[in-house]
Design an enzyme around this catalytic site. Sequence first.
Site, PDB file in Angstrom:
ATOM      1  N   ASP A  73      -1.842   6.630   6.378  1.00  0.00           N
ATOM      2  CA  ASP A  73      -2.874   5.714   5.896  1.00  0.00           C
ATOM      3  C   ASP A  73      -3.167   4.757   7.051  1.00  0.00           C
ATOM      4  O   ASP A  73      -2.333   3.936   7.412  1.00  0.00           O
ATOM      5  CB  ASP A  73      -2.342   4.962   4.671  1.00  0.00           C
ATOM      6  CG  ASP A  73      -3.324   3.918   4.135  1.00  0.00           C
ATOM      7  OD1 ASP A  73      -4.401   3.718   4.741  1.00  0.00           O
ATOM      8  OD2 ASP A  73      -3.005   3.299   3.092  1.00  0.00           O
ATOM      9  N   LYS A 120     -12.310  -2.111   6.476  1.00  0.00           N
ATOM     10  CA  LYS A 120     -11.528  -2.984   7.353  1.00  0.00           C
ATOM     11  C   LYS A 120     -12.039  -2.875   8.784  1.00  0.00           C
ATOM     12  O   LYS A 120     -12.593  -3.811   9.315  1.00  0.00           O
ATOM     13  CB  LYS A 120     -10.046  -2.610   7.298  1.00  0.00           C
ATOM     14  CG  LYS A 120      -9.284  -3.267   6.163  1.00  0.00           C
ATOM     15  CD  LYS A 120      -9.098  -2.424   4.963  1.00  0.00           C
ATOM     16  CE  LYS A 120      -8.535  -3.172   3.789  1.00  0.00           C
ATOM     17  NZ  LYS A 120      -7.653  -2.366   2.973  1.00  0.00           N
ATOM     18  N   TRP A 172       0.828  -1.202   0.000  1.00  0.00           N
ATOM     19  CA  TRP A 172       0.000   0.000   0.000  1.00  0.00           C
ATOM     20  C   TRP A 172       0.863   1.252   0.000  1.00  0.00           C
ATOM     21  O   TRP A 172       0.527   2.242  -0.659  1.00  0.00           O
ATOM     22  CB  TRP A 172      -0.985  -0.015   1.172  1.00  0.00           C
ATOM     23  CG  TRP A 172      -1.974  -1.124   1.050  1.00  0.00           C
ATOM     24  CD1 TRP A 172      -2.151  -2.172   1.918  1.00  0.00           C
ATOM     25  CD2 TRP A 172      -2.925  -1.341  -0.012  1.00  0.00           C
ATOM     26  NE1 TRP A 172      -3.150  -3.009   1.457  1.00  0.00           N
ATOM     27  CE2 TRP A 172      -3.639  -2.527   0.285  1.00  0.00           C
ATOM     28  CE3 TRP A 172      -3.236  -0.650  -1.178  1.00  0.00           C
ATOM     29  CZ2 TRP A 172      -4.641  -3.023  -0.552  1.00  0.00           C
ATOM     30  CZ3 TRP A 172      -4.237  -1.147  -2.016  1.00  0.00           C
ATOM     31  CH2 TRP A 172      -4.925  -2.318  -1.699  1.00  0.00           C
TER      32      TRP A 172
HETATM   33  C1  PLP Z   1      -7.094  -1.890   1.936  1.00  0.00           C
HETATM   34  C2  PLP Z   1      -6.072  -0.839   2.042  1.00  0.00           C
HETATM   35  C3  PLP Z   1      -5.943   0.165   1.073  1.00  0.00           C
HETATM   36  C4  PLP Z   1      -6.813   0.213  -0.155  1.00  0.00           C
HETATM   37  O1  PLP Z   1      -8.097   0.596   0.192  1.00  0.00           O
HETATM   38  P1  PLP Z   1      -9.239   0.843  -0.897  1.00  0.00           P
HETATM   39  O2  PLP Z   1     -10.330   1.389  -0.030  1.00  0.00           O
HETATM   40  O3  PLP Z   1      -9.565  -0.480  -1.495  1.00  0.00           O
HETATM   41  O4  PLP Z   1      -8.746   1.815  -1.881  1.00  0.00           O
HETATM   42  C5  PLP Z   1      -4.982   1.133   1.269  1.00  0.00           C
HETATM   43  N1  PLP Z   1      -4.178   1.124   2.341  1.00  0.00           N
HETATM   44  C6  PLP Z   1      -4.268   0.171   3.289  1.00  0.00           C
HETATM   45  C7  PLP Z   1      -3.348   0.207   4.466  1.00  0.00           C
HETATM   46  C8  PLP Z   1      -5.221  -0.836   3.172  1.00  0.00           C
HETATM   47  O5  PLP Z   1      -5.313  -1.783   4.115  1.00  0.00           O
END
Ligand code: PLP
Length: 360
Positions: free
Chosen positions: A171, A195, A101
């Site tokens: 993030d 998540k 990511w």
């Molecule tokens: C799942 C995830 C993403 C991507 O998320 P989307 O909502 O599918 O764009 C980005 N960063 C992390 C840390 C993730 O776990």
Amino acid sequence: MERVYNFAAGPACLPEEVLKKAQAEFLVYGESGMNVMEMSHRSKDYLGIIQEAEADFRALLKIPAGYKVLFLQGGASTQFAAVPMNLSQKGKAHYVNTGNWSKKAIGEAKKYLSVNVVASSEDKTFSYIPALDSSMFAPDADYVHITSNNTIYGTRFPYLPDTNGLPLVSDMSSCILSEVIDVSKFALIYAGAQKNIGPAGVTLVIIREDMIREDLPAFVPTMLKYKTHADENSLYNTPPTYAIYISGLVFKHLLSLGGVPAMQKINERKAKKLYDYLDESQLFSATVQKEFRSIMNVPFVTGSEELDAAFIAGAKKAGLVNLKGHRSVGGMRASIYNAMPEAGVQALITYMKAFELDNK
Ligand SMILES: *Cc1c(COP(=O)(O)O)cnc(C)c1O
């Protein structure tokens, strides 16, 4: 068919209490006479829902005054572009590469500014978090970007970097609301909901107000400007109304359990149980160095691809699903977000012990 224990990394399990509440309100929400999906996003009923969701989210993370909370669309992946487009003034940013990511965030940022990758853990398949110190962050940059919890590799930052005064952006897609954080240490936090918050479709952004700028390059799309959404309280256009409603129910549920401090205790207990077993097992082992282990995503291996496959197939029969590791890592991964009950983690350990006995 009974409900299973779903260890998926995302979209992930939701609290059963929340699903039942949504079910009870499915045909008629309050006095509205309709489902939330059918409401105008500008109706009184819906304004109540989104405003309460924001207030509860603020209470959960103790978000200080001077920060905006935005309910956006496009997932964390859209934030990979929105962050550099909105924050770039000097045309440079520092990124820490701790997994897939992070790499995607870096790749996207490179389209808009010059990226300085200050450190990377790619040399050891992202099984640790690189050491950082303030001297790495030259002041000629707009911000420092980290991925607090690395969903695929199962690592997390055990500390916050000293950014030499630069704004810190994180993030937090896979760890938001899992443990207490000091929001005032961040300039911007973003997280896709699917998540640890609610359904896919909504992305939360917490942004310090001085980071919200008007004077952006002309190419920046209206929908990707934080200012657009901050000025309209996330109602510039139609927001993902139902996803926000379910997220709001999750927030109320977490508050009823004692908020984020209570969740952190439960999460640490769940993770410890699983790691303790992994560390004593003769068959299974954790893939991440101890001090960097995520309490949300727990990757592990047997060392044999055949045994891994047999384990995953047997687990499914036992009602423990989505334990296959990410395609880039292999092995297994148990995602044990807030909504995974302790009983689910216990059931997983019980199955692992039985599998180990059978495969000695
Ligand atoms: C799942 C995830 C993403 C991507 O998320 P989307 O909502 O599918 O764009 C980005 N960063 C992390 C840390 C993730 O776990």
